[in-house]
Motif scaffolding. Structure first.
Motif, PDB file in Angstrom:
ATOM      1  N   UNK A 130       0.782  -1.230   0.000  1.00 47.70           N
ATOM      2  CA  UNK A 130       0.000   0.000   0.000  1.00 47.70           C
ATOM      3  C   UNK A 130       0.814   1.279   0.000  1.00 47.70           C
ATOM      4  N   UNK A 131       2.144   1.181  -0.130  1.00 51.30           N
ATOM      5  CA  UNK A 131       3.021   2.353  -0.131  1.00 51.30           C
ATOM      6  C   UNK A 131       3.770   2.438  -1.453  1.00 51.30           C
ATOM      7  N   UNK A 132       3.868   3.646  -2.011  1.00 53.20           N
ATOM      8  CA  UNK A 132       4.574   3.867  -3.274  1.00 53.20           C
ATOM      9  C   UNK A 132       5.809   4.725  -3.032  1.00 53.20           C
ATOM     10  N   UNK A 133       6.956   4.245  -3.525  1.00 50.46           N
ATOM     11  CA  UNK A 133       8.223   4.961  -3.412  1.00 50.46           C
ATOM     12  C   UNK A 133       8.980   4.814  -4.727  1.00 50.46           C
ATOM     13  N   UNK A 134       9.834   5.806  -5.058  1.00 52.64           N
ATOM     14  CA  UNK A 134      10.665   5.662  -6.259  1.00 52.64           C
ATOM     15  C   UNK A 134      11.794   4.667  -6.021  1.00 52.64           C
ATOM     16  N   UNK A 135      12.164   3.954  -7.069  1.00 51.46           N
ATOM     17  CA  UNK A 135      13.277   3.016  -7.013  1.00 51.46           C
ATOM     18  C   UNK A 135      14.010   3.071  -8.348  1.00 51.46           C
ATOM     19  N   UNK A 136      15.328   2.890  -8.324  1.00 54.88           N
ATOM     20  CA  UNK A 136      16.122   2.904  -9.551  1.00 54.88           C
ATOM     21  C   UNK A 136      16.796   1.560  -9.745  1.00 54.88           C
ATOM     22  N   UNK A 137      16.667   1.013 -10.944  1.00 53.68           N
ATOM     23  CA  UNK A 137      17.278  -0.258 -11.309  1.00 53.68           C
ATOM     24  C   UNK A 137      18.548  -0.001 -12.107  1.00 53.68           C
ATOM     25  N   UNK A 138      19.607  -0.740 -11.812  1.00 52.52           N
ATOM     26  CA  UNK A 138      20.816  -0.751 -12.619  1.00 52.52           C
ATOM     27  C   UNK A 138      20.678  -1.931 -13.569  1.00 52.52           C
ATOM     28  N   UNK A 139      20.443  -1.636 -14.851  1.00 52.74           N
ATOM     29  CA  UNK A 139      20.140  -2.686 -15.821  1.00 52.74           C
ATOM     30  C   UNK A 139      21.270  -2.885 -16.817  1.00 52.74           C
ATOM     31  N   UNK A 140      21.441  -4.122 -17.237  1.00 48.14           N
ATOM     32  CA  UNK A 140      22.425  -4.461 -18.255  1.00 48.14           C
ATOM     33  C   UNK A 140      21.840  -5.490 -19.214  1.00 48.14           C
ATOM     34  N   UNK A 141      21.883  -5.192 -20.511  1.00 51.11           N
ATOM     35  CA  UNK A 141      21.422  -6.147 -21.506  1.00 51.11           C
ATOM     36  C   UNK A 141      22.445  -7.268 -21.602  1.00 51.11           C
ATOM     37  N   UNK A 142      21.955  -8.515 -21.581  1.00 51.42           N
ATOM     38  CA  UNK A 142      22.850  -9.657 -21.723  1.00 51.42           C
ATOM     39  C   UNK A 142      22.950 -10.106 -23.176  1.00 51.42           C
ATOM     40  N   UNK A 143      21.843 -10.014 -23.903  1.00 56.86           N
ATOM     41  CA  UNK A 143      21.868 -10.406 -25.314  1.00 56.86           C
ATOM     42  C   UNK A 143      20.569  -9.993 -25.988  1.00 56.86           C
ATOM     43  N   UNK A 144      20.659  -9.676 -27.282  1.00 52.24           N
ATOM     44  CA  UNK A 144      19.469  -9.422 -28.090  1.00 52.24           C
ATOM     45  C   UNK A 144      19.726  -9.988 -29.477  1.00 52.24           C
ATOM     46  N   UNK A 145      18.755 -10.714 -29.998  1.00 55.02           N
ATOM     47  CA  UNK A 145      18.875 -11.328 -31.315  1.00 55.02           C
ATOM     48  C   UNK A 145      17.797 -12.375 -31.495  1.00 55.02           C
ATOM     49  N   UNK A 146      17.891 -13.132 -32.562  1.00 53.47           N
ATOM     50  CA  UNK A 146      16.893 -14.177 -32.800  1.00 53.47           C
ATOM     51  C   UNK A 146      17.139 -15.363 -31.879  1.00 53.47           C
ATOM     52  N   UNK A 147      16.062 -15.846 -31.275  1.00 49.65           N
ATOM     53  CA  UNK A 147      16.122 -17.026 -30.415  1.00 49.65           C
ATOM     54  C   UNK A 147      16.384 -18.245 -31.302  1.00 49.65           C
ATOM     55  N   UNK A 148      17.380 -19.074 -30.996  1.00 49.23           N
ATOM     56  CA  UNK A 148      17.732 -20.174 -31.890  1.00 49.23           C
ATOM     57  C   UNK A 148      16.659 -21.245 -32.042  1.00 49.23           C
ATOM     58  N   UNK A 149      15.777 -21.387 -31.065  1.00 47.16           N
ATOM     59  CA  UNK A 149      14.714 -22.393 -31.166  1.00 47.16           C
ATOM     60  C   UNK A 149      13.371 -21.776 -31.517  1.00 47.16           C
ATOM     61  N   UNK A 150      13.081 -20.603 -30.965  1.00 41.02           N
ATOM     62  CA  UNK A 150      11.789 -19.963 -31.221  1.00 41.02           C
ATOM     63  C   UNK A 150      11.759 -19.238 -32.560  1.00 41.02           C
ATOM     64  N   UNK A 151      12.946 -18.922 -33.110  1.00 38.44           N
ATOM     65  CA  UNK A 151      13.063 -18.283 -34.427  1.00 38.44           C
ATOM     66  C   UNK A 151      12.360 -16.931 -34.491  1.00 38.44           C
ATOM     67  N   UNK A 152      12.528 -16.135 -33.434  1.00 38.20           N
ATOM     68  CA  UNK A 152      11.991 -14.775 -33.450  1.00 38.20           C
ATOM     69  C   UNK A 152      12.837 -13.895 -32.542  1.00 38.20           C
TER      70      UNK A 152
END
Length: 193
Positions: A130-152
Motif C-alpha cells: 500500500x506504499x509507493x516509493x521511487x526506485x532505480x534499477x541498474x540494468x544491463x542487456x545480456x543479449x538481443x537477437x533471434x532465439x535459436x529455437x523460437x526463431x523470433x
C-alpha cells in the motif's frame, strides 16, 4: 518486483543496434526464464533468499525515443517462494505484506537514463504493502537477437536494486533482520506477434 524486471527490460532493449522502429513495439516476458531473486541478512548468521517466478508481462518499447517507452506491471505477493512454507505464510501475514489488504506489487516506470552501450538506470514507482516509493534499477542487456529455437527476436537482461523494507511498512524485526533487501532480476522477453 516483476514490474521492476519489466522496466529493466525496457531499458536494455534500447542498447541494441537494430533498425529504428516507427512506433513502440511490444515485448512479452518468457515466464519460464524470468525471475526476481531477493536476499537479506538474518540476525548476522545467514543470508536468506526468496524468489518470484512464472509471471507474465509486456514492455512497450520505442527504439527511436527510449524516453517514450513505458512499462507498468502488477503481480501477486502470493507468488513469492522462499523455500519454507511457514516463512512464506509469515511474509503474507499482517506482520509484513498483509496480503488480505495488499495482494499485489506493482511498478510503473517514470524515466530511463542510458548510461552505456548496454547499461541504463531505470527509475519508477514501486508500490508494495500500500506504499509507493521511487526506485532505480541498474540494468544491463545480456543479449538481443533471434532465439535459436523460437526463431523470433528475443532479449535478455539482468538488473539490480536495493530497497529499504521499512520504507514500505515492512520493517518488522529491523535492524536485527536487515532493513536493506538486495534484488536481482534476470529476464528474457520475446517480440510480441
Amino acid at each position: 518486483m516483476k514490474s521492476i524486471l519489466l522496466a529493466a527490460g525496457l531499458a536494455t532493449a534500447t542498447f541494441t543496434g537494430t533498425a529504428a522502429f516507427a512506433a513502440p513495439e511490444a515485448y512479452v516476458l518468457d515466464p519460464s526464464h524470468s525471475q526476481i531473486v531477493f536476499s537479506y541478512n538474518h540476525l548476522g548468521f545467514s543470508t536468506t533468499t526468496g524468489m518470484f517466478s512464472g509471471f507474465e508481462g509486456t514492455i512497450s518499447f520505442d527504439q527511436e525515443d527510449p524516453a517514450a517507452s513505458s512499462v507498468e506491471v502488477t503481480f501477486p505477493v502470493s507468488s513469492m517462494m522462499t523455500g519454507w512454507e511457514k516463512r512464506d505464510a509469515h511474509f503474507q501475514s499482517e506482520d509484513f505484506f498483509n496480503t488480505a489488504q495488499n495482494a499485489d506489487v506493482s511498478f510503473k516506470s517514470t524515466s530511463i537514463e542510458v548510461t552505456g552501450e548496454k547499461t541504463a538506470d531505470i527509475t519508477g514507482d514501486l508500490t508494495m504493502n500500500g506504499t509507493t516509493k521511487p526506485v532505480t534499477l541498474k540494468a544491463e542487456m545480456t543479449q538481443m537477437g533471434d532465439h535459436p529455437m523460437q526463431k523470433k527476436p528475443w532479449v535478455g537482461f539482468n538488473a539490480t536494486t536495493t530497497v529499504i523494507r521499512s520504507d514500505y511498512g515492512l520493517g518488522q524485526f529491523a535492524p536485527f533482520v536487515s532493513d536493506e533487501v538486495e534484488i536481482m532480476i534476470s529476464i528474457e522477453a520475446s517480440k510480441a506477434e
